[in-house]
Structure formats: structure tokens, C-alpha cells
Motif scaffolding. Sequence first.
Motif, short mmCIF file in Angstrom:
data_model
loop_
_atom_site.label_atom_id
_atom_site.label_comp_id
_atom_site.label_asym_id
_atom_site.label_seq_id
_atom_site.Cartn_x
_atom_site.Cartn_y
_atom_site.Cartn_z
N ILE A 160 0.81 -1.18 0.00
CA ILE A 160 0.06 0.02 -0.19
C ILE A 160 0.98 1.30 0.06
CG2 ILE A 160 -2.05 -1.01 0.99
CD1 ILE A 160 -1.09 0.00 3.76
N ALA A 161 2.04 1.03 0.33
CA ALA A 161 2.98 2.12 0.44
C ALA A 161 4.43 1.81 0.71
CB ALA A 161 2.65 3.40 1.48
N SER A 162 5.32 2.74 0.29
CA SER A 162 6.82 2.63 0.77
C SER A 162 6.84 3.20 2.06
CB SER A 162 7.62 2.91 -0.38
OG SER A 162 7.54 4.31 -0.54
N SER A 163 7.96 2.76 2.78
CA SER A 163 8.64 3.46 3.89
C SER A 163 9.56 4.17 3.86
CB SER A 163 8.66 2.64 4.94
OG SER A 163 7.36 1.95 5.24
N ASP A 164 9.77 5.72 4.29
CA ASP A 164 10.84 6.44 4.12
C ASP A 164 11.75 6.16 5.52
OD1 ASP A 164 12.73 8.18 3.87
OD2 ASP A 164 11.28 10.09 3.78
N LEU A 165 12.89 5.47 5.10
CA LEU A 165 13.90 5.06 6.30
C LEU A 165 15.08 6.12 6.42
CD1 LEU A 165 13.89 1.28 5.56
CD2 LEU A 165 12.13 2.64 6.82
N SER A 166 14.84 7.27 5.79
CA SER A 166 15.95 8.21 5.64
C SER A 166 16.42 8.28 7.10
CB SER A 166 15.87 9.51 4.68
OG SER A 166 15.43 8.88 3.44
N THR A 167 15.58 8.95 7.90
CA THR A 167 15.91 9.02 9.42
C THR A 167 16.41 7.85 10.11
OG1 THR A 167 13.60 8.92 9.94
CG2 THR A 167 14.14 10.77 9.15
N ASP A 193 15.19 -1.89 1.53
CA ASP A 193 15.23 -2.88 0.41
C ASP A 193 16.67 -2.70 -0.22
OD1 ASP A 193 12.51 -3.31 0.61
OD2 ASP A 193 12.37 -1.60 -1.25
N LYS A 194 17.36 -1.67 0.26
CA LYS A 194 18.91 -1.43 -0.15
C LYS A 194 20.07 -1.64 1.08
CE LYS A 194 17.12 2.72 -2.54
NZ LYS A 194 17.33 4.25 -2.43
N GLY A 195 19.49 -2.34 2.26
CA GLY A 195 20.46 -2.53 3.19
C GLY A 195 21.11 -3.71 2.85
N SER A 196 22.20 -3.86 3.51
CA SER A 196 22.86 -5.34 3.47
C SER A 196 22.41 -6.28 4.35
CB SER A 196 24.59 -5.10 3.75
OG SER A 196 24.91 -3.90 2.56
N GLU A 197 22.43 -7.55 3.75
CA GLU A 197 22.08 -8.48 4.62
C GLU A 197 23.16 -8.91 5.65
OE1 GLU A 197 19.74 -11.87 2.91
OE2 GLU A 197 21.38 -12.84 3.45
N GLN A 198 22.72 -8.93 7.17
CA GLN A 198 23.73 -9.27 8.03
C GLN A 198 23.48 -10.32 8.69
OE1 GLN A 198 25.01 -5.56 10.00
NE2 GLN A 198 23.15 -4.60 8.85
N ASP A 199 24.46 -11.02 9.32
CA ASP A 199 24.00 -12.17 10.43
C ASP A 199 23.49 -11.73 11.78
OD1 ASP A 199 25.38 -13.84 8.71
OD2 ASP A 199 27.02 -14.01 9.66
N LEU A 200 22.54 -12.35 11.90
CA LEU A 200 21.90 -12.44 13.30
C LEU A 200 22.07 -13.91 14.11
CD1 LEU A 200 20.02 -11.08 15.44
CD2 LEU A 200 18.02 -11.73 14.20
N THR A 201 22.96 -13.68 14.75
CA THR A 201 23.39 -14.82 15.75
C THR A 201 22.59 -14.70 17.14
OG1 THR A 201 25.53 -14.93 14.81
CG2 THR A 201 25.24 -16.16 16.72
N VAL A 202 21.89 -15.97 17.48
CA VAL A 202 21.11 -15.87 18.47
C VAL A 202 21.46 -17.11 19.46
CG1 VAL A 202 19.16 -14.93 17.47
CG2 VAL A 202 19.25 -17.30 17.53
N THR A 203 21.22 -17.12 20.80
CA THR A 203 21.44 -18.20 21.58
C THR A 203 20.13 -18.40 22.38
OG1 THR A 203 22.12 -16.90 23.26
CG2 THR A 203 23.90 -17.42 21.59
N GLY A 235 21.52 5.61 5.30
CA GLY A 235 21.18 5.86 3.71
C GLY A 235 20.36 4.92 3.14
N LEU A 236 19.24 4.28 3.87
CA LEU A 236 18.48 3.46 3.32
C LEU A 236 17.27 4.10 2.46
CD1 LEU A 236 17.79 1.31 6.37
CD2 LEU A 236 19.57 0.83 4.69
N GLY A 237 17.04 5.29 2.55
CA GLY A 237 15.82 5.80 1.71
C GLY A 237 14.55 5.35 1.80
N GLN A 238 13.99 5.41 0.72
CA GLN A 238 12.49 4.82 0.35
C GLN A 238 12.68 3.44 0.06
OE1 GLN A 238 10.66 7.72 0.74
NE2 GLN A 238 8.69 6.63 1.25
N SER A 239 11.84 2.43 0.88
CA SER A 239 11.61 1.14 0.67
C SER A 239 10.48 0.64 0.92
CB SER A 239 12.76 0.43 2.12
OG SER A 239 14.14 1.00 1.76
N ASN A 240 10.23 -0.49 0.29
CA ASN A 240 8.88 -1.27 0.23
C ASN A 240 8.80 -1.97 1.62
OD1 ASN A 240 7.60 -0.49 -2.04
ND2 ASN A 240 8.52 -2.07 -3.20
N TYR A 241 10.19 -2.57 2.00
CA TYR A 241 10.29 -3.41 3.16
C TYR A 241 11.07 -2.66 4.41
CZ TYR A 241 9.00 -7.85 0.98
OH TYR A 241 8.11 -8.70 0.24
#
Length: 211
Positions: A110-117, A139-149, A161-167
Amino acid sequence: MKVMKKIMTAALVAMTAVAFFSCTMDAESNDGSHAGERLDKGYEEPPKQVTGGEDEMPLFTGCFIWSEGGPQAISLSFDDSNISACAPNGCGAWGGFGLGRINQEGTVFIASSDLSTLASVEFDVVAGVNATCAIQFGDKGSEQDLTVTTTPQHKVYNVSGLGQSNYIVMFQNINVFNSEAKKLQITNLVFKDATGKVITTFATGDVIPEK
């Protein structure tokens, strides 16, 4: 993200039909089998958690889910500050989900989200198994590890620097949480700007066409 698209493309070819599923605090997963085919996904809107003014919307209004075993193989619940996910009976070799703004019918963003801030993301996390999945902001971010225990941990991710993103946020490799007992649980999720102020809603914009 490119790897995810290739995997989901192969899965889509093998599928002869796409089912619709809901993705709320009380329901099982919705559909999501290919990045370019997400308009076919099922969705129901989770409870709104308005933390600011009357016009503020929740950070997430829906999700898409994908897995080798089909979207129904992953159980997901979420609100603005908590996420819980697992594959109760396994979901095959891969699985993931993304949260963003999706209509109630689950047919379109329904919209994208502005992640600039957005400058940092913090949360507490624990799982029923020691494992590593992957997390991606925007959408533009780098995939990073999430290690959990099996012991609760506090995580902080700095972004820019993520800007406008659908996700807003995506998770991959959820297949490692392949039973209810191994569930991934994220709590106290907060998004902050550069001053450390908690962001309670993102400005919205036009949906970004997928390539």
C-alpha cells in the motif's frame, strides 16, 4: 537479497499453485515464493499499535513469507515491537519473511516507508536453539548475520542511507528454527534516529516497482 531471489525463482517454477495465508498475531503464515511475484501473497492486518498522534500508523501493516516447504510451513506473529517466528514442522532448506506496508487483502504493497531518518535498530532476542539467521533493513540494506542463543541478548544495528523502501525489515534462514521449541523471539524492538529518539512511524511514499 540476490541469492534470495534466485532461490525463490527456482521454487516458483516448481509450484503449480499459490495458496493464501494470513500473517497476524494469531494466525499462520501468508504467501511469498518469489520477490517478483509478491503481489500474489496473502495477508491480514495485525492490531494497530498507535504510539503517537491520532494519524500515526503502525510501523508494519503486513508481511510476506517464503520457504521451500511453502509459506504455510512458517508460523509468524508480530507487532511494532515484537516478532516471533519458527517452522513448527520444518520448512525445507530455506525460508524467510519481510515486514512492510501491505493492503488488507494481501494483493499489493500500500506504500513504501521512508527510512532516511533511521540510524539504528535495537531489540532483545532469544531462541530455543543456538543458530545464525540473517537480517536486512530496507530494500537497499546489506544482509547481516543475526546470531542468537538460548540466552537473551541485546542487539544493536547501525544503519544509514536506506531511503525509501517497500520493506522495513527482512529475515532469511528462518528454516534453522525448525520447531516450536526452537522459536526465534524478538522483543523490545525499537527504531531510532541519529539523535537516539525512538521512531514510532515512518513517513510513507509511493510503492517502489520491483525489478
